[in-house]
Motif scaffolding. Structure first.
Motif, PDB file in Angstrom:
ATOM      1  N   VAL A 134       0.367 -64.826   6.234  1.00 37.91           N
ATOM      2  CA  VAL A 134      -0.604 -65.038   5.175  1.00 37.91           C
ATOM      3  C   VAL A 134      -1.936 -64.467   5.644  1.00 37.91           C
ATOM      4  N   GLN A 135      -2.605 -63.726   4.767  1.00 35.90           N
ATOM      5  CA  GLN A 135      -3.912 -63.171   5.070  1.00 35.90           C
ATOM      6  C   GLN A 135      -4.925 -63.771   4.110  1.00 35.90           C
ATOM      7  N   PHE A 136      -6.132 -64.049   4.611  1.00 38.26           N
ATOM      8  CA  PHE A 136      -7.167 -64.630   3.763  1.00 38.26           C
ATOM      9  C   PHE A 136      -8.535 -64.357   4.359  1.00 38.26           C
ATOM     10  N   ILE A 137      -9.562 -64.711   3.600  1.00 30.87           N
ATOM     11  CA  ILE A 137     -10.945 -64.552   4.041  1.00 30.87           C
ATOM     12  C   ILE A 137     -11.527 -65.927   4.307  1.00 30.87           C
ATOM     13  N   GLY A 140     -17.064 -71.718   5.491  1.00 31.77           N
ATOM     14  CA  GLY A 140     -15.835 -72.190   6.111  1.00 31.77           C
ATOM     15  C   GLY A 140     -14.685 -72.378   5.142  1.00 31.77           C
ATOM     16  N   SER A 141     -14.916 -72.116   3.859  1.00 29.70           N
ATOM     17  CA  SER A 141     -13.828 -72.233   2.880  1.00 29.70           C
ATOM     18  C   SER A 141     -12.966 -70.971   2.922  1.00 29.70           C
ATOM     19  N   ILE A 142     -11.795 -71.058   2.336  1.00 32.94           N
ATOM     20  CA  ILE A 142     -10.816 -69.977   2.360  1.00 32.94           C
ATOM     21  C   ILE A 142     -10.717 -69.368   0.965  1.00 32.94           C
ATOM     22  N   SER A 143     -10.669 -68.032   0.902  1.00 31.64           N
ATOM     23  CA  SER A 143     -10.520 -67.337  -0.381  1.00 31.64           C
ATOM     24  C   SER A 143      -9.634 -66.106  -0.198  1.00 31.64           C
ATOM     25  N   ASN A 144      -9.290 -65.471  -1.308  1.00 33.53           N
ATOM     26  CA  ASN A 144      -8.491 -64.234  -1.319  1.00 33.53           C
ATOM     27  C   ASN A 144      -7.206 -64.359  -0.500  1.00 33.53           C
ATOM     28  N   ILE A 145      -6.442 -65.388  -0.751  1.00 28.65           N
ATOM     29  CA  ILE A 145      -5.199 -65.627  -0.005  1.00 28.65           C
ATOM     30  C   ILE A 145      -4.119 -64.674  -0.514  1.00 28.65           C
ATOM     31  N   LYS A 146      -3.486 -63.974   0.422  1.00 28.54           N
ATOM     32  CA  LYS A 146      -2.422 -63.028   0.084  1.00 28.54           C
ATOM     33  C   LYS A 146      -1.252 -63.216   1.032  1.00 28.54           C
ATOM     34  N   LEU A 147      -0.077 -63.060   0.512  1.00 33.15           N
ATOM     35  CA  LEU A 147       1.127 -63.115   1.322  1.00 33.15           C
ATOM     36  C   LEU A 147       1.430 -61.707   1.809  1.00 33.15           C
ATOM     37  N   ALA A 148       1.387 -61.503   3.115  1.00 30.59           N
ATOM     38  CA  ALA A 148       1.599 -60.173   3.680  1.00 30.59           C
ATOM     39  C   ALA A 148       3.068 -59.906   3.988  1.00 30.59           C
ATOM     40  N   ARG A 149       3.805 -60.951   4.344  1.00 36.09           N
ATOM     41  CA  ARG A 149       5.213 -60.798   4.684  1.00 36.09           C
ATOM     42  C   ARG A 149       5.948 -62.067   4.281  1.00 36.09           C
ATOM     43  N   ASP A 150       7.135 -61.924   3.740  1.00 36.10           N
ATOM     44  CA  ASP A 150       7.878 -63.078   3.239  1.00 36.10           C
ATOM     45  C   ASP A 150       9.355 -62.928   3.583  1.00 36.10           C
ATOM     46  N   ILE A 151      10.028 -64.062   3.797  1.00 32.81           N
ATOM     47  CA  ILE A 151      11.469 -64.031   4.065  1.00 32.81           C
ATOM     48  C   ILE A 151      12.266 -64.447   2.837  1.00 32.81           C
ATOM     49  N   GLY A 152      11.584 -64.836   1.758  1.00 34.67           N
ATOM     50  CA  GLY A 152      12.262 -65.249   0.542  1.00 34.67           C
ATOM     51  C   GLY A 152      12.521 -66.741   0.517  1.00 34.67           C
ATOM     52  N   GLY A 153      13.262 -67.174  -0.481  1.00 38.53           N
ATOM     53  CA  GLY A 153      13.619 -68.583  -0.592  1.00 38.53           C
ATOM     54  C   GLY A 153      12.420 -69.491  -0.829  1.00 38.53           C
ATOM     55  N   SER A 154      11.386 -68.974  -1.459  1.00 37.17           N
ATOM     56  CA  SER A 154      10.132 -69.677  -1.772  1.00 37.17           C
ATOM     57  C   SER A 154       9.336 -70.101  -0.536  1.00 37.17           C
ATOM     58  N   CYS A 155       9.702 -69.610   0.636  1.00 38.77           N
ATOM     59  CA  CYS A 155       8.923 -69.908   1.848  1.00 38.77           C
ATOM     60  C   CYS A 155       7.521 -69.329   1.740  1.00 38.77           C
ATOM     61  N   GLU A 203      -4.381 -75.474   0.287  1.00 35.88           N
ATOM     62  CA  GLU A 203      -4.715 -76.887   0.434  1.00 35.88           C
ATOM     63  C   GLU A 203      -5.661 -77.160   1.601  1.00 35.88           C
ATOM     64  N   MET A 204      -5.827 -76.182   2.508  1.00 39.47           N
ATOM     65  CA  MET A 204      -6.784 -76.353   3.604  1.00 39.47           C
ATOM     66  C   MET A 204      -8.205 -76.515   3.081  1.00 39.47           C
ATOM     67  N   ASN A 205      -8.502 -75.975   1.894  1.00 34.21           N
ATOM     68  CA  ASN A 205      -9.836 -76.128   1.309  1.00 34.21           C
ATOM     69  C   ASN A 205     -10.126 -77.578   0.928  1.00 34.21           C
ATOM     70  N   ASP A 206      -9.082 -78.395   0.769  1.00 25.61           N
ATOM     71  CA  ASP A 206      -9.261 -79.798   0.395  1.00 25.61           C
ATOM     72  C   ASP A 206      -9.455 -80.717   1.600  1.00 25.61           C
ATOM     73  N   LEU A 207      -9.294 -80.187   2.797  1.00 22.28           N
ATOM     74  CA  LEU A 207      -9.456 -80.992   4.004  1.00 22.28           C
ATOM     75  C   LEU A 207     -10.942 -81.252   4.277  1.00 22.28           C
TER      76      LEU A 207
END
Length: 68
Positions: free
Chosen positions: A3-6, A11-26, A36-40
């Motif tokens: 996962v890649q993000f800014i 300290g908040s997280i934005s622009n979340i992108k999936l760079a590599r996936d194995i499938g199966g909704s992982c 959800e890290m933004n809610d911590l």
């Protein structure tokens, strides 16, 4: 799963992108967890240049243990 993000200056997280996936909704679950890290109560520490916070790009590998 990668996962890649800014990390923004506050300290908040934005622009979340999936760079590599194995499938199966992982990949979807990896993105959900990062979102959800933004809610911590504690945020990420931003990068600093010459004492000033700046936005930074971060790549986070995530490992899943799948039980068959």
């Amino acid at each position: 799963k990668v996962v890649q993000f800014i990390i923004d200056m506050d300290g908040s997280i934005s622009n979340i992108k999936l760079a590599r996936d194995i499938g199966g909704s992982c990949g979807d679950n990896a993105v959900r967890v990062v979102e959800e890290m933004n809610d911590l109560p504690e945020k990420w520490r931003p990068s600093y240049i010459e004492g000033e916070p700046v936005r930074s790009y971060y790549t986070l590998p995530i490992r899943f243990k799948l039980h068959g």
